[in-house]
Design an enzyme around this catalytic site. Structure first.
Site, PDB file in Angstrom:
ATOM      1  N   LYS A 136       1.014  -1.090  -0.045  1.00 54.72           N
ATOM      2  CA  LYS A 136      -0.311   0.069  -0.067  1.00 54.72           C
ATOM      3  C   LYS A 136       0.827   1.605  -0.464  1.00 54.72           C
ATOM      4  CE  LYS A 136      -1.798   1.327   3.846  1.00 54.72           C
ATOM      5  NZ  LYS A 136      -1.292   2.612   4.565  1.00 54.72           N
ATOM      6  N   ASN A 137       2.014   1.440   0.901  1.00 55.15           N
ATOM      7  CA  ASN A 137       2.504   2.555   1.309  1.00 55.15           C
ATOM      8  C   ASN A 137       4.014   2.804   0.163  1.00 55.15           C
ATOM      9  OD1 ASN A 137       1.234   2.787   2.773  1.00 55.15           O
ATOM     10  ND2 ASN A 137       2.109   1.996   4.651  1.00 55.15           N
ATOM     11  N   ARG A 177      -5.223  10.487   4.245  1.00 60.59           N
ATOM     12  CA  ARG A 177      -4.671  11.246   4.713  1.00 60.59           C
ATOM     13  C   ARG A 177      -3.656  11.379   3.732  1.00 60.59           C
ATOM     14  NH1 ARG A 177      -3.889  14.000   9.055  1.00 60.59           N
ATOM     15  NH2 ARG A 177      -1.475  13.968   8.571  1.00 60.59           N
ATOM     16  N   CYS A 199      -5.774  12.290  13.076  1.00 58.05           N
ATOM     17  CA  CYS A 199      -6.021  11.104  12.977  1.00 58.05           C
ATOM     18  C   CYS A 199      -6.212  10.216  14.156  1.00 58.05           C
ATOM     19  CB  CYS A 199      -4.959  10.845  12.144  1.00 58.05           C
ATOM     20  SG  CYS A 199      -4.918   9.503  11.074  1.00 58.05           S
ATOM     21  N   ARG A 215      -0.984  14.398  13.129  1.00 58.51           N
ATOM     22  CA  ARG A 215      -0.310  14.275  12.073  1.00 58.51           C
ATOM     23  C   ARG A 215       0.168  15.311  11.148  1.00 58.51           C
ATOM     24  NH1 ARG A 215      -1.974   8.678   9.753  1.00 58.51           N
ATOM     25  NH2 ARG A 215      -0.234   8.683   8.523  1.00 58.51           N
ATOM     26  N   PRO A 216       1.154  16.246  11.672  1.00 52.65           N
ATOM     27  CA  PRO A 216       1.274  17.428  11.278  1.00 52.65           C
ATOM     28  C   PRO A 216       1.904  17.748   9.688  1.00 52.65           C
ATOM     29  CG  PRO A 216       2.622  17.753  12.512  1.00 52.65           C
ATOM     30  CD  PRO A 216       1.280  16.152  12.892  1.00 52.65           C
ATOM     31  N   ILE A 217       2.203  18.109   8.313  1.00 55.54           N
ATOM     32  CA  ILE A 217       2.371  18.114   7.415  1.00 55.54           C
ATOM     33  C   ILE A 217       3.137  19.466   7.175  1.00 55.54           C
ATOM     34  CG2 ILE A 217       0.536  16.568   6.144  1.00 55.54           C
ATOM     35  CD1 ILE A 217      -0.573  19.383   5.403  1.00 55.54           C
ATOM     36  N   LEU A 224       6.322  19.878   7.957  1.00 55.11           N
ATOM     37  CA  LEU A 224       7.569  19.350   7.219  1.00 55.11           C
ATOM     38  C   LEU A 224       7.620  19.215   5.400  1.00 55.11           C
ATOM     39  CD1 LEU A 224       9.012  16.272   9.516  1.00 55.11           C
ATOM     40  CD2 LEU A 224       9.630  18.951  10.004  1.00 55.11           C
ATOM     41  N   ASP A 279       3.835   0.289  12.595  1.00 55.07           N
ATOM     42  CA  ASP A 279       2.868  -0.149  11.538  1.00 55.07           C
ATOM     43  C   ASP A 279       1.952  -1.791  12.047  1.00 55.07           C
ATOM     44  OD1 ASP A 279       2.007   1.956  10.753  1.00 55.07           O
ATOM     45  OD2 ASP A 279       2.968   1.406   8.699  1.00 55.07           O
ATOM     46  N   ILE A 304       6.494   6.081  17.066  1.00 58.17           N
ATOM     47  CA  ILE A 304       6.587   7.995  16.190  1.00 58.17           C
ATOM     48  C   ILE A 304       5.065   8.405  16.080  1.00 58.17           C
ATOM     49  CG2 ILE A 304       6.277   6.822  13.829  1.00 58.17           C
ATOM     50  CD1 ILE A 304       8.688   6.353  13.988  1.00 58.17           C
ATOM     51  N   ARG A 342      -8.866  -0.769   4.093  1.00 60.54           N
ATOM     52  CA  ARG A 342      -8.328   0.522   3.639  1.00 60.54           C
ATOM     53  C   ARG A 342      -6.987  -0.413   3.225  1.00 60.54           C
ATOM     54  NH1 ARG A 342      -6.219   4.216   7.105  1.00 60.54           N
ATOM     55  NH2 ARG A 342      -4.908   4.647   5.819  1.00 60.54           N
TER      56      ARG A 342
HETATM   57  N1  EPU Z   1       5.710  14.323  11.163  1.00 58.14           N
HETATM   58  C1  EPU Z   1       5.682  15.646  11.389  1.00 58.14           C
HETATM   59  N2  EPU Z   1       5.645  16.817  10.721  1.00 58.14           N
HETATM   60  C2  EPU Z   1       5.318  16.481   9.169  1.00 58.14           C
HETATM   61  C3  EPU Z   1       5.372  15.129   8.789  1.00 58.14           C
HETATM   62  C4  EPU Z   1       5.334  13.689   9.386  1.00 58.14           C
HETATM   63  O1  EPU Z   1       5.514  16.401  12.734  1.00 58.14           O
HETATM   64  O2  EPU Z   1       5.057  17.067   8.068  1.00 58.14           O
HETATM   65  C5  EPU Z   1       5.734  13.209  12.113  1.00 58.14           C
HETATM   66  C6  EPU Z   1       4.358  12.855  12.107  1.00 58.14           C
HETATM   67  O3  EPU Z   1       3.101  13.143  13.446  1.00 58.14           O
HETATM   68  C7  EPU Z   1       4.510  11.409  12.632  1.00 58.14           C
HETATM   69  C8  EPU Z   1       6.412  11.168  12.402  1.00 58.14           C
HETATM   70  O4  EPU Z   1       6.273  12.335  12.065  1.00 58.14           O
HETATM   71  O5  EPU Z   1       4.905  10.815  14.248  1.00 58.14           O
HETATM   72  C9  EPU Z   1       6.393  10.115  11.371  1.00 58.14           C
HETATM   73  O6  EPU Z   1       5.460  11.063  10.502  1.00 58.14           O
HETATM   74  P1  EPU Z   1       5.343   9.896   9.058  1.00 58.14           P
HETATM   75  O7  EPU Z   1       5.595  11.857   7.672  1.00 58.14           O
HETATM   76  O8  EPU Z   1       6.782   9.459   8.616  1.00 58.14           O
HETATM   77  O9  EPU Z   1       3.969   9.700   8.604  1.00 58.14           O
HETATM   78  P2  EPU Z   1       4.078   9.347   7.297  1.00 58.14           P
HETATM   79  O10 EPU Z   1       4.630   9.273   5.894  1.00 58.14           O
HETATM   80  O11 EPU Z   1       2.014  10.183   7.069  1.00 58.14           O
HETATM   81  C10 EPU Z   1       3.577   6.958   6.712  1.00 58.14           C
HETATM   82  C11 EPU Z   1       2.736   5.859   6.345  1.00 58.14           C
HETATM   83  C12 EPU Z   1       2.245   5.551   8.050  1.00 58.14           C
HETATM   84  C13 EPU Z   1       3.274   4.464   8.477  1.00 58.14           C
HETATM   85  C14 EPU Z   1       4.214   5.696   8.783  1.00 58.14           C
HETATM   86  C15 EPU Z   1       5.685   5.493   9.994  1.00 58.14           C
HETATM   87  C16 EPU Z   1       2.430   5.664   4.291  1.00 58.14           C
HETATM   88  C17 EPU Z   1       0.964   6.549   2.839  1.00 58.14           C
HETATM   89  N3  EPU Z   1       2.055   6.278   4.882  1.00 58.14           N
HETATM   90  O12 EPU Z   1       3.323   7.702   6.881  1.00 58.14           O
HETATM   91  O13 EPU Z   1       1.686   4.183   7.439  1.00 58.14           O
HETATM   92  O14 EPU Z   1       2.492   4.533   9.674  1.00 58.14           O
HETATM   93  O15 EPU Z   1       4.431   6.368   7.385  1.00 58.14           O
HETATM   94  O16 EPU Z   1       5.839   4.368   9.332  1.00 58.14           O
HETATM   95  O17 EPU Z   1       3.337   5.386   3.328  1.00 58.14           O
HETATM   96  C18 EPU Z   1      -0.099   2.948   7.392  1.00 58.14           C
HETATM   97  O18 EPU Z   1       0.109   1.572   6.604  1.00 58.14           O
HETATM   98  O19 EPU Z   1      -1.175   2.020   8.936  1.00 58.14           O
HETATM   99  C19 EPU Z   1       0.092   4.060   7.857  1.00 58.14           C
HETATM  100  C20 EPU Z   1      -0.371   3.609   9.412  1.00 58.14           C
END
Ligand code: EPU
Length: 418
Positions: free
Chosen positions: A22-23, A92, A116, A121-123, A125, A305, A327, A398
């Site tokens: 998926k990812n 998301r 969430c 889970r902010p964006i 970055l 995960d 995480i 999902r």
């Molecule tokens: N974070 C920030 N700011 C940002 C982005 C992330 O503070 O701008 C924080 C998050 O809140 C979290 C940490 O950084 O605490 C790591 O988040 P990351 O960005 O790595 O997660 P993601 O990209 O949103 C992906 C997977 C998730 C998986 C995480 C960690 C996808 C589509 N999703 O999420 O998968 O848990 O990486 O490995 O690739 C799942 O498949 O069930 C799932 C949640």
């Protein structure tokens, strides 16, 4: 609202196949936007997140064809840069389309994906990086408008490892002017898979899978075909299903080399594991052993995960285990549901959980509140005495392709009711 009905107590035995990740498929579908051409993707998982990503592509004007596990996208007809709010709210990770749209069209209009089940889970970055590459970011209530004439390559130092931010920056940088360097980037296998697809489409990227990735911008990308890597989280979930039921399974198309940290923990529980090329064999012990401490970490550490599925395994072990989630700041929704099934789990704080193994969980009605937490409830149901009903199947759908069919083929007594 769909539900799974599970009669516990049957050991899982036999062979299962690991589906595509998926990812990986989600960022690669976003990357197809950059090509202005056809992309052919093989081994795509038939899960609802894939279909939402395809809906997003169609809403932007792309043509999409599906043939079983093959997805064909033609992004030459894209004529919109705004993601539909209702699709962003459904998934998301739709923010991953921002980097590609911004890079190819100089504009991406997205919506705040909101809070969430796993915590905030902010964006920030992602957006900070776009800004550093010269984009203008305008906030209009829930709407986020990103604009740039042409993004300019630069050096980006991520303060924490983020899978999504690393991917979005790669996507933004591929058609940018000059070179972008990302330091402290995430090293997940799905990032390497994204890089491999992009290289086939004509991108110039070095270092994916290490702490530093360098992307040299090119003028355009072209047609590419690519096979999605197997899903290490789905594979880990099936291994947990075998372990918790005292079973013995063979996983085919198994991403063995991506699961090292997780397999170490299953071995610590007493499971015997053998690997042979892309086959993985697991045989469970008579009684599962507790594991003193398991800490989730960015890859190559123990994946967050797999925390919920592994927690169910520990809840059926013969002693006390500690699981520490580093995480996400609130990955806890499955815990109360597991407690309803008789699990003895104490939330020390939102990050540290003490699990006292019980000889037997019991079936009851529980609710899936997120994807992996939902899977952990199915696993607990497989081991429980009596009938477990896991409501709210949409979260599980999902990310798991017909999980009930795979488990049934391994001998589980599980039905899905739409
Ligand atoms: N974070 C920030 N700011 C940002 C982005 C992330 O503070 O701008 C924080 C998050 O809140 C979290 C940490 O950084 O605490 C790591 O988040 P990351 O960005 O790595 O997660 P993601 O990209 O949103 C992906 C997977 C998730 C998986 C995480 C960690 C996808 C589509 N999703 O999420 O998968 O848990 O990486 O490995 O690739 C799942 O498949 O069930 C799932 C949640």
């Amino acid at each position: 609202m769909g539900k799974y009905i599970i009669k516990g107590g049957k050991a899982l035995n036999g062979t299962a196949y690991t589906n595509g990740a998926k990812n990986s498929v989600l960022p690669i579908l976003s990357a197809s936007v950059l090509t202005n051409d056809l992309s052919v993707l093989y081994n795509c998982p038939k899960i609802s997140d894939t279909y939402i990503a395809l809906e997003i592509l169609k809403s932007l004007g792309a043509c999409v064809n599906t043939e079983n596990k093959i997805l064909i996208t033609d992004t030459s007809s894209i004529n919109k840069t705004e993601l539909p709010n209702y699709l962003v709210k459904k998934m998301r990770s739709s923010v991953i389309f921002a980097g590609s749209l911004l890079s190819r069209f100089g504009e991406a209009i997205i919506y705040s994906p909101g809070g969430c089940e796993l915590g905030s889970r902010p964006i920030n970055l992602h957006l900070d990086a776009f800004k550093k590459m010269g984009a203008n970011i305008i906030y209009d209530n829930d709407k986020i408008i990103c604009k740039a004439k042409r993004l300019i390559g630069t050096e980006i130092n991520l303060p924490i490892k983020s899978v999504g931010a690393t991917q979005n920056i790669i996507l933004a940088a591929v058609l940018a002017e000059g070179t972008t360097t990302i330091n402290n980037c995430a090293k997940e296998p799905e990032i390497i898979d994204l890089k491999n697809y992009l290289l086939k489409a004509g991108a110039k990227i070095e270092g994916a899978g290490t702490d530093t990735i360098k992307i040299e911008g090119v003028k355009s990308l072209h047609y590419a075909s690519h096979t999605i890597i197997p899903d290490r989280i789905e594979a880990g979930t099936f291994l947990c299903a075998a372990a918790i039921t005292g079973g013995e399974i063979v996983l085919e198309n198994a991403p063995t080399c991506y699961l090292t940290a997780f397999l170490e923990k299953l071995k610590a529980c007493g499971c015997r594991i053998y690997t042979e090329k892309n086959k993985l064999f697991l045989s469970s012990p008579k009684a599962l052993l507790p594991v003193s401490i398991t800490k989730t970490e960015p890859y190559p550490g123990f994946p967050t995960d797999l925390h919920p599925p592994f927690m169910s395994v520990l809840a059926c072990s013969s002693g006390t285990s500690i699981l520490s989630e580093t995480i996400f700041n609130n990955r806890t929704k499955h815990i109360n549901e597991l407690i309803k099934m008789g699990a003895d789990i104490t939330i020390k704080d939102n990050h540290t959980f003490e699990i006292k193994g019980k000889p037997q969980l019991f079936g009851t009605e529980v609710s899936a509140e997120d994807l992996r937490g939902g899977a952990s409830l199915i696993l607990a149901g497989l081991a429980a005495d009596g009938i477990t009903v896991v409501k709210n199947s949409k979260h599980i759908e999902r990310g798991y392709e017909n999980i009930e069919k795979t488990l049934k083929a391994l001998g589980a007594d599980i039905e899905f009711e739409a």
